[in-house]
Scaffold this active site. Structure first.
Site, mmCIF file in Angstrom:
data_model
loop_
_atom_site.group_PDB
_atom_site.id
_atom_site.type_symbol
_atom_site.label_atom_id
_atom_site.label_comp_id
_atom_site.label_asym_id
_atom_site.label_seq_id
_atom_site.Cartn_x
_atom_site.Cartn_y
_atom_site.Cartn_z
ATOM 1 N N GLU A 160 19.291 -4.273 -2.348
ATOM 2 C CA GLU A 160 20.649 -4.165 -2.887
ATOM 3 C C GLU A 160 21.109 -2.732 -3.130
ATOM 4 O O GLU A 160 22.268 -2.384 -2.869
ATOM 5 C CB GLU A 160 20.774 -4.975 -4.183
ATOM 6 C CG GLU A 160 20.735 -6.480 -3.984
ATOM 7 C CD GLU A 160 19.334 -7.055 -4.010
ATOM 8 O OE1 GLU A 160 18.356 -6.255 -3.942
ATOM 9 O OE2 GLU A 160 19.197 -8.292 -4.097
ATOM 10 N N HIS B 176 13.963 -14.619 -10.621
ATOM 11 C CA HIS B 176 13.986 -14.957 -9.208
ATOM 12 C C HIS B 176 13.991 -13.743 -8.279
ATOM 13 O O HIS B 176 13.746 -13.881 -7.089
ATOM 14 C CB HIS B 176 15.234 -15.779 -8.882
ATOM 15 C CG HIS B 176 16.496 -14.970 -8.914
ATOM 16 N ND1 HIS B 176 17.148 -14.658 -10.079
ATOM 17 C CD2 HIS B 176 17.215 -14.374 -7.919
ATOM 18 C CE1 HIS B 176 18.208 -13.928 -9.816
ATOM 19 N NE2 HIS B 176 18.279 -13.734 -8.516
ATOM 20 N N ARG C 117 13.428 -10.672 -5.876
ATOM 21 C CA ARG C 117 12.315 -10.324 -4.991
ATOM 22 C C ARG C 117 11.381 -9.318 -5.668
ATOM 23 O O ARG C 117 10.154 -9.403 -5.540
ATOM 24 C CB ARG C 117 12.864 -9.748 -3.687
ATOM 25 C CG ARG C 117 11.845 -9.474 -2.614
ATOM 26 C CD ARG C 117 12.514 -8.876 -1.392
ATOM 27 N NE ARG C 117 13.494 -9.786 -0.831
ATOM 28 C CZ ARG C 117 13.238 -10.665 0.132
ATOM 29 N NH1 ARG C 117 12.022 -10.732 0.648
ATOM 30 N NH2 ARG C 117 14.193 -11.452 0.603
#
Length: 393
Positions: free
Chosen positions: A132, A209, A211
């Protein structure tokens, strides 16, 4: 009427873009074209439906076990046709996903101005969160209009050499979505939670959740197990559908009597759950923004964040992911009334519920169809939490 392609593919993008799509549809100056990559299939469709929105084009890019490169390639290839054929005058992308990067590149390749919603967030570490942080930095280089949620995001863009005339501080549209959702009369979305309003225990909403959290999920799960030894608390865990997450978390928390493990909840039901919660423990970016807006002390399961405003304001804390640290931070908050009071009354730094108006206004000004927009100034919660609770009771 200017046609604006709004490109999305994940549940967070749907939540944060939905108020903008609805406002564009209601504005005679614009016509939104909703292009979905389908990056999050079921959760995306459920969320758009909750807002009464359907995609005009759905690429359905996801296949089992594909790589980030494959997702991005399929999205970029699939967007070429709709952008070429539709007479689009602007491409709107949100945030920092593979869909964001593909949508921004597709707009750039077709020489269509790219408008970046939620621009300027930076963790300072290119690999955290991955991918991201890199995605949002790359999209910044090809965007013509940067819609920054906070003054800090504005400052990040200025430091990177973005011309100030191309940046507008809007607040975060997630607060607008939250305000809408708080007015919907819904249940909690799962049978095991039907008695939640009558339960006298303090409720902790816990989720993980990301990664970057995968290698530490066993530690997070073990911390939840330790916290659950306190019979005065009830922990609700909406468990992500990713099998890596489910396997690691269930190994630690399955079968605990005061831990409710549920599938991911519909967005509006999840908002109600946040309202009922006393503490939010999560690595979710949405929780970092929504918790402070609701006056909920938010413990962030990360070591660094691109959303430092709530930490600075005192309504959120970075607590890492180790079992000992997470357990100690939650128990400290449970047993320190003064700390809890300080965190639950800190000002919300992310929005006032009017970000959508600023986004649409900034887009109109970009095209010369309206005046310049007054920037968002942080400092207030969207509504007192009791009013929000009453609105969904």
């Amino acid at each position: 009427m200017r046609k604006v392609a709004v490109i999305l593919g994940t549940r967070p993008e749907a939540i944060k873009c939905a108020p903008v799509i609805r406002a564009l549809a209601d504005d005679p100056r614009f016509s939104p074209l909703v292009l979905s990559t389908g990056q999050h299939r079921q959760m995306l469709d459920e969320t758009l439906a909750a807002f009464g929105i359907s995609a005009d084009v759905d690429l359905g890019v996801m296949t089992d076990k594909q790589t980030l490169s494959q997702v991005t390639h399929r999205a970029l290839s699939g967007l070429a046709g709709p952008l070429t054929d539709a007479g689009v005058e602007a491409v709107m992308v949100h945030g920092d996903t593979a869909t964001t990067l593909a949508g921004g590149l597709a707009g750039f390749h077709h020489q269509i101005p790219v408008v970046h919603i939620e621009a300027g967030l930076r963790s300072g570490n290119l690999y955290s969160p991955f991918p991201e942080e890199a995605n949002r930095r790359l999209v910044a280089q090809i965007s013509e209009l940067h819609l920054a949620p906070t003054p800090g995001n504005y400052a990040n863009l200025i430091r990177e050499g973005i011309n100030e005339s191309k940046i507008v501080v809007t607040g975060n549209t997630v607060i607008d979505a939250l305000r809408w959702a708080s007015g919907q009369a819904v249940d909690y979305g799962h049978p095991s939670l039907e008695d939640l309003d009558d339960d006298p225990r303090r409720v902790i909403l816990a989720s993980a959740h990301r990664r970057e959290s995968w290698s530490m999920l066993h530690e997070i799960g073990a911390a939840i197990r330790d916290i659950a030894t306190d019979e005065a608390v009830r922990i609700v865990v909406p468990l992500h559908r990713n099998p890596v997450v489910r396997k690691a978390m269930l190994a630690e928390i399955d079968g605990l009597p005061n831990v409710d493990i549920v599938d991911p909840l519909p967005y509006v039901s999840f908002c109600r759950l946040m309202l009922r919660s006393d503490i939010i423990l999560s690595d979710s970016s949405g929780a970092e923004e929504e918790g402070p807006a609701l006056g909920k002390p938010t413990l962030v399961l990360r070591d660094i964040t691109e959303r430092p405003e709530a930490v600075a304001a005192g309504t959120a804390r970075l607590v890492g992911r180790t079992r000992a640290r997470v357990t100690a931070e939650v128990k400290g908050l449970l047993h320190d009334p003064d700390l809890y009071a300080r965190m639950s009354t800190a000002a919300n730094p992310y929005g006032d519920g009017k970000a959508t108006d600023r986004v649409v206004g900034a887009l109109a000004h970009f095209f010369g169809d309206g005046p310049a927009v007054m920037p968002f100034v942080p400092g207030s919660r969207i509504l007192p939490a009791p009013e929000l609770v009453a609105s969904v009771a």
